[in-house]
Design a protein around this motif. Structure first.
Motif, PDB file in Angstrom:
ATOM      1  N   GLU A 222       5.513   1.311 -10.973  1.00  0.00           N
ATOM      2  CA  GLU A 222       6.507   0.404 -10.381  1.00  0.00           C
ATOM      3  C   GLU A 222       7.479  -0.095 -11.445  1.00  0.00           C
ATOM      4  O   GLU A 222       8.700  -0.149 -11.216  1.00  0.00           O
ATOM      5  CB  GLU A 222       5.794  -0.772  -9.705  1.00  0.00           C
ATOM      6  N   GLU A 223       6.939  -0.477 -12.604  1.00  0.00           N
ATOM      7  CA  GLU A 223       7.812  -0.958 -13.674  1.00  0.00           C
ATOM      8  C   GLU A 223       8.740   0.162 -14.142  1.00  0.00           C
ATOM      9  O   GLU A 223       9.936  -0.065 -14.382  1.00  0.00           O
ATOM     10  CB  GLU A 223       6.982  -1.472 -14.848  1.00  0.00           C
ATOM     11  N   PHE A 224       8.206   1.366 -14.267  1.00  0.00           N
ATOM     12  CA  PHE A 224       9.022   2.513 -14.674  1.00  0.00           C
ATOM     13  C   PHE A 224      10.191   2.712 -13.716  1.00  0.00           C
ATOM     14  O   PHE A 224      11.341   2.882 -14.139  1.00  0.00           O
ATOM     15  CB  PHE A 224       8.143   3.766 -14.724  1.00  0.00           C
ATOM     16  N   ILE A 225       9.906   2.673 -12.421  1.00  0.00           N
ATOM     17  CA  ILE A 225      10.955   2.884 -11.412  1.00  0.00           C
ATOM     18  C   ILE A 225      11.995   1.782 -11.484  1.00  0.00           C
ATOM     19  O   ILE A 225      13.207   2.043 -11.396  1.00  0.00           O
ATOM     20  CB  ILE A 225      10.326   2.972 -10.009  1.00  0.00           C
ATOM     21  N   GLU A 237      10.996   0.944  -0.821  1.00  0.00           N
ATOM     22  CA  GLU A 237      11.252   2.260  -1.411  1.00  0.00           C
ATOM     23  C   GLU A 237      10.546   2.378  -2.762  1.00  0.00           C
ATOM     24  O   GLU A 237       9.969   3.418  -3.093  1.00  0.00           O
ATOM     25  CB  GLU A 237      12.759   2.463  -1.577  1.00  0.00           C
ATOM     26  N   LEU A 238      10.570   1.293  -3.538  1.00  0.00           N
ATOM     27  CA  LEU A 238       9.880   1.277  -4.828  1.00  0.00           C
ATOM     28  C   LEU A 238       8.382   1.505  -4.632  1.00  0.00           C
ATOM     29  O   LEU A 238       7.761   2.309  -5.344  1.00  0.00           O
ATOM     30  CB  LEU A 238      10.134  -0.050  -5.531  1.00  0.00           C
ATOM     31  N   LYS A 239       7.779   0.810  -3.674  1.00  0.00           N
ATOM     32  CA  LYS A 239       6.347   0.953  -3.410  1.00  0.00           C
ATOM     33  C   LYS A 239       6.008   2.374  -2.996  1.00  0.00           C
ATOM     34  O   LYS A 239       4.995   2.942  -3.432  1.00  0.00           O
ATOM     35  CB  LYS A 239       5.907  -0.031  -2.320  1.00  0.00           C
ATOM     36  N   PHE A 261       7.737  18.939  -9.228  1.00  0.00           N
ATOM     37  CA  PHE A 261       8.591  18.823  -8.046  1.00  0.00           C
ATOM     38  C   PHE A 261       8.621  17.381  -7.547  1.00  0.00           C
ATOM     39  O   PHE A 261       9.644  16.894  -7.054  1.00  0.00           O
ATOM     40  CB  PHE A 261       8.114  19.760  -6.944  1.00  0.00           C
ATOM     41  N   GLY A 262       7.483  16.681  -7.695  1.00  0.00           N
ATOM     42  CA  GLY A 262       7.444  15.268  -7.320  1.00  0.00           C
ATOM     43  C   GLY A 262       8.374  14.435  -8.174  1.00  0.00           C
ATOM     44  O   GLY A 262       9.041  13.517  -7.682  1.00  0.00           O
ATOM     45  N   HIS A 263       8.437  14.758  -9.472  1.00  0.00           N
ATOM     46  CA  HIS A 263       9.349  14.061 -10.371  1.00  0.00           C
ATOM     47  C   HIS A 263      10.801  14.329  -9.974  1.00  0.00           C
ATOM     48  O   HIS A 263      11.626  13.410  -9.946  1.00  0.00           O
ATOM     49  CB  HIS A 263       9.117  14.507 -11.818  1.00  0.00           C
ATOM     50  N   PHE A 264      11.119  15.587  -9.674  1.00  0.00           N
ATOM     51  CA  PHE A 264      12.476  15.940  -9.260  1.00  0.00           C
ATOM     52  C   PHE A 264      12.862  15.199  -7.978  1.00  0.00           C
ATOM     53  O   PHE A 264      13.980  14.690  -7.856  1.00  0.00           O
ATOM     54  CB  PHE A 264      12.591  17.448  -9.032  1.00  0.00           C
ATOM     55  N   ASP A 265      11.921  15.159  -7.030  1.00  0.00           N
ATOM     56  CA  ASP A 265      12.206  14.469  -5.766  1.00  0.00           C
ATOM     57  C   ASP A 265      12.562  13.015  -6.017  1.00  0.00           C
ATOM     58  O   ASP A 265      13.474  12.461  -5.381  1.00  0.00           O
ATOM     59  CB  ASP A 265      10.992  14.563  -4.832  1.00  0.00           C
ATOM     60  N   PHE A 266      11.840  12.385  -6.939  1.00  0.00           N
ATOM     61  CA  PHE A 266      12.113  10.982  -7.238  1.00  0.00           C
ATOM     62  C   PHE A 266      13.509  10.817  -7.828  1.00  0.00           C
ATOM     63  O   PHE A 266      14.310  10.001  -7.353  1.00  0.00           O
ATOM     64  CB  PHE A 266      11.069  10.423  -8.200  1.00  0.00           C
ATOM     65  N   PHE A 267      13.825  11.571  -8.885  1.00  0.00           N
ATOM     66  CA  PHE A 267      15.120  11.401  -9.545  1.00  0.00           C
ATOM     67  C   PHE A 267      16.285  11.777  -8.635  1.00  0.00           C
ATOM     68  O   PHE A 267      17.363  11.188  -8.732  1.00  0.00           O
ATOM     69  CB  PHE A 267      15.162  12.206 -10.845  1.00  0.00           C
ATOM     70  N   GLU A 268      16.074  12.730  -7.746  1.00  0.00           N
ATOM     71  CA  GLU A 268      17.153  13.115  -6.843  1.00  0.00           C
ATOM     72  C   GLU A 268      17.355  12.084  -5.740  1.00  0.00           C
ATOM     73  O   GLU A 268      18.372  12.097  -5.049  1.00  0.00           O
ATOM     74  CB  GLU A 268      16.878  14.502  -6.261  1.00  0.00           C
ATOM     75  N   SER A 269      16.391  11.188  -5.581  1.00  0.00           N
ATOM     76  CA  SER A 269      16.515  10.158  -4.552  1.00  0.00           C
ATOM     77  C   SER A 269      17.190   8.894  -5.080  1.00  0.00           C
ATOM     78  O   SER A 269      17.558   8.016  -4.304  1.00  0.00           O
ATOM     79  CB  SER A 269      15.131   9.788  -4.004  1.00  0.00           C
ATOM     80  N   ILE A 270      17.326   8.802  -6.405  1.00  0.00           N
ATOM     81  CA  ILE A 270      17.951   7.622  -6.994  1.00  0.00           C
ATOM     82  C   ILE A 270      19.329   8.012  -7.539  1.00  0.00           C
ATOM     83  O   ILE A 270      19.774   9.146  -7.393  1.00  0.00           O
ATOM     84  CB  ILE A 270      17.074   7.001  -8.103  1.00  0.00           C
ATOM     85  N   ASN A 271      19.980   7.088  -8.212  1.00  0.00           N
ATOM     86  CA  ASN A 271      21.320   7.323  -8.718  1.00  0.00           C
ATOM     87  C   ASN A 271      21.245   8.079 -10.047  1.00  0.00           C
ATOM     88  O   ASN A 271      21.346   7.511 -11.130  1.00  0.00           O
ATOM     89  CB  ASN A 271      22.047   5.990  -8.903  1.00  0.00           C
ATOM     90  N   ALA A 272      21.031   9.411  -9.940  1.00  0.00           N
ATOM     91  CA  ALA A 272      20.912  10.257 -11.116  1.00  0.00           C
ATOM     92  C   ALA A 272      21.896  11.417 -11.002  1.00  0.00           C
ATOM     93  O   ALA A 272      22.463  11.675  -9.944  1.00  0.00           O
ATOM     94  CB  ALA A 272      19.481  10.775 -11.253  1.00  0.00           C
ATOM     95  N   TRP A 273      22.067  12.136 -12.097  1.00  0.00           N
ATOM     96  CA  TRP A 273      23.026  13.247 -12.142  1.00  0.00           C
ATOM     97  C   TRP A 273      22.301  14.504 -12.604  1.00  0.00           C
ATOM     98  O   TRP A 273      21.857  14.592 -13.736  1.00  0.00           O
ATOM     99  CB  TRP A 273      24.168  12.886 -13.093  1.00  0.00           C
ATOM    100  N   ASN A 274      22.186  15.470 -11.705  1.00  0.00           N
ATOM    101  CA  ASN A 274      21.558  16.755 -12.027  1.00  0.00           C
ATOM    102  C   ASN A 274      22.660  17.724 -12.437  1.00  0.00           C
ATOM    103  O   ASN A 274      23.490  18.113 -11.623  1.00  0.00           O
ATOM    104  CB  ASN A 274      20.794  17.292 -10.815  1.00  0.00           C
ATOM    105  N   SER A 275      22.685  18.091 -13.709  1.00  0.00           N
ATOM    106  CA  SER A 275      23.781  18.878 -14.252  1.00  0.00           C
ATOM    107  C   SER A 275      23.271  20.156 -14.893  1.00  0.00           C
ATOM    108  O   SER A 275      22.175  20.195 -15.474  1.00  0.00           O
ATOM    109  CB  SER A 275      24.546  18.066 -15.301  1.00  0.00           C
ATOM    110  N   ASP A 276      24.076  21.191 -14.815  1.00  0.00           N
ATOM    111  CA  ASP A 276      23.838  22.389 -15.604  1.00  0.00           C
ATOM    112  C   ASP A 276      23.874  22.010 -17.084  1.00  0.00           C
ATOM    113  O   ASP A 276      24.460  21.002 -17.468  1.00  0.00           O
ATOM    114  CB  ASP A 276      24.925  23.426 -15.293  1.00  0.00           C
TER     115      ASP A 276
END
Length: 361
Positions: A222-225, A237-239, A261-276
């Protein structure tokens, strides 16, 4: 059990948890109750292991005898004498070797975050602390010395022989310094785990319970998120995310891809930027502006692209109290997010605890 005197000052600083009184209490527990411990500690990556070894009995097996012979020694006592040389402890005589006595030492092993230099190659560094007892200006055991290694012990005898004397009051490099500071927490956790009373005048490295249970682990997620989203996330959503990430954390290595894949799902659900891995400065300005909610423009030399832009991006973000970080995809892409500058060290600590690999750029 026999130990030998030397002329160095004792390591019994009564206010330090790295002291004879504390370590001797841990030794007594290992000797009389459980010779091996394995548990998890808050702020320490992966499992802490603590073992009580005895020379020669702990090496008196086929593999141990082969390692001793391979190292060029005839028996475990000769190996011990080599270690004593490193520690400035008087060695065993031929007569003493014939007495068939046992000489105990404690081996504490755990992982720490890497130094700045090693961070280029590793996400964590293993620490091996071997603690040997001795006598200082006394006929009775009243002191200890340490050997240290940041290497894996695939050959245990070689690992011991390759280790170095550690002056824990004056570490010689950043790796030793980080490991020694973490050792203080580990010693406190050993005492908590084993119900060993710590003297009241000892300065504890932490005021909290350092043992990691499921509830505490979920709280770490939770703290990490909260930190990687800079608090821009709804509580439900945090919980939900913390529950999913913790369930992934509990999976074994055979489910590595599901964990990632679980990590990717998390980062893609928040305000992140997936870049080449290759991106233009205009892309960086656009997507980072989206992430921080304000326009970000930064100066950079012409024909500068991708990772070469990081110093210029970080300089511009630092003026606003931010830092660009990324989840390590181990692929040909970046998964960027923006953190508050003041939270970076804690994010890196939680990265080790949660096994969600975060890189500073």
């Amino acid at each position: 059990m026999g130990f030998f005197s030397n002329l160095f000052n004792r390591n019994d600083d009564p206010k330090s948890i790295i002291s004879f009184d504390v370590i001797n209490s841990i030794y007594s527990y290992l000797y009389n109750q459980e010779p091996s411990l394995e548990f998890k500690v808050k702020g320490i990556h992966d499992t802490v292991t603590v073992n009580l070894y005895s020379v020669p009995s702990s090496l008196d097996h086929e593999e141990g005898r082969a390692e001793i012979k391979k190292a060029g020694f005839n028996n475990a006592y000769e190996v011990l004498n080599e270690l004593y040389k490193k520690l400035n402890i008087g060695g065993l005589s031929e007569e003493a070797m014939q007495d068939d006595l046992q000489y105990d030492f404690i081996h504490i092993q755990f992982y720490s975050r890497p130094s700045q230099e090693m961070k280029k190659h590793f996400t964590s560094v293993i620490n091996n602390f071997m603690i040997f007892f001795c006598c200082t200006n006394s006929l009775e055991i009243n002191d200890f010395r340490m050997l240290y290694s940041s290497s894996h012990f695939s050959d245990y005898v070689k690992g011991l022989l390759d280790s170095e004397y550690l002056d824990f009051k004056n570490p010689q490099n950043e790796t030793q310094e980080i490991g020694t500071n973490d050792l203080k927490k580990v010693l406190q956790a050993i005492c908590q785990y084993s119900n060993i009373e710590i003297p009241s005048d000892v300065e504890l490295p932490s005021s909290e319970n350092l043992l990691l249970d499921d509830k505490a682990a979920v709280e770490d997620f939770e703290e990490f998120i909260r930190l990687v989203t800079r608090g821009n996330i709804e509580e439900d959503e945090l919980k939900n995310h913390s529950k999913i990430l913790f369930e992934n954390y509990q999976k074994d290595d055979s489910e590595y891809h599901a964990i990632v894949f679980g990590h990717f799902d998390f980062f893609e659900s928040i305000n992140a930027w997936n870049s080449d891995w290759k991106f233009d400065p205009e892309d960086a300005e656009y997507f980072i502006s989206e992430m921080i909610g304000e326009d970000l423009n930064f100066e950079y030399p012409e024909e500068t692209y991708s990772h070469d832009l990081f110093p210029y991006i970080q300089t511009a973000l630092e003026k606003r109290g931010y830092e660009l970080m990324s989840y390590n995809t181990y692929g040909d892409n970046y998964l960027f997010f923006v953190a508050n500058k003041e939270d970076v060290d804690r994010i890196l600590e939680l990265s080790e605890i949660t096994k969600i690999e975060i890189d500073q750029l």
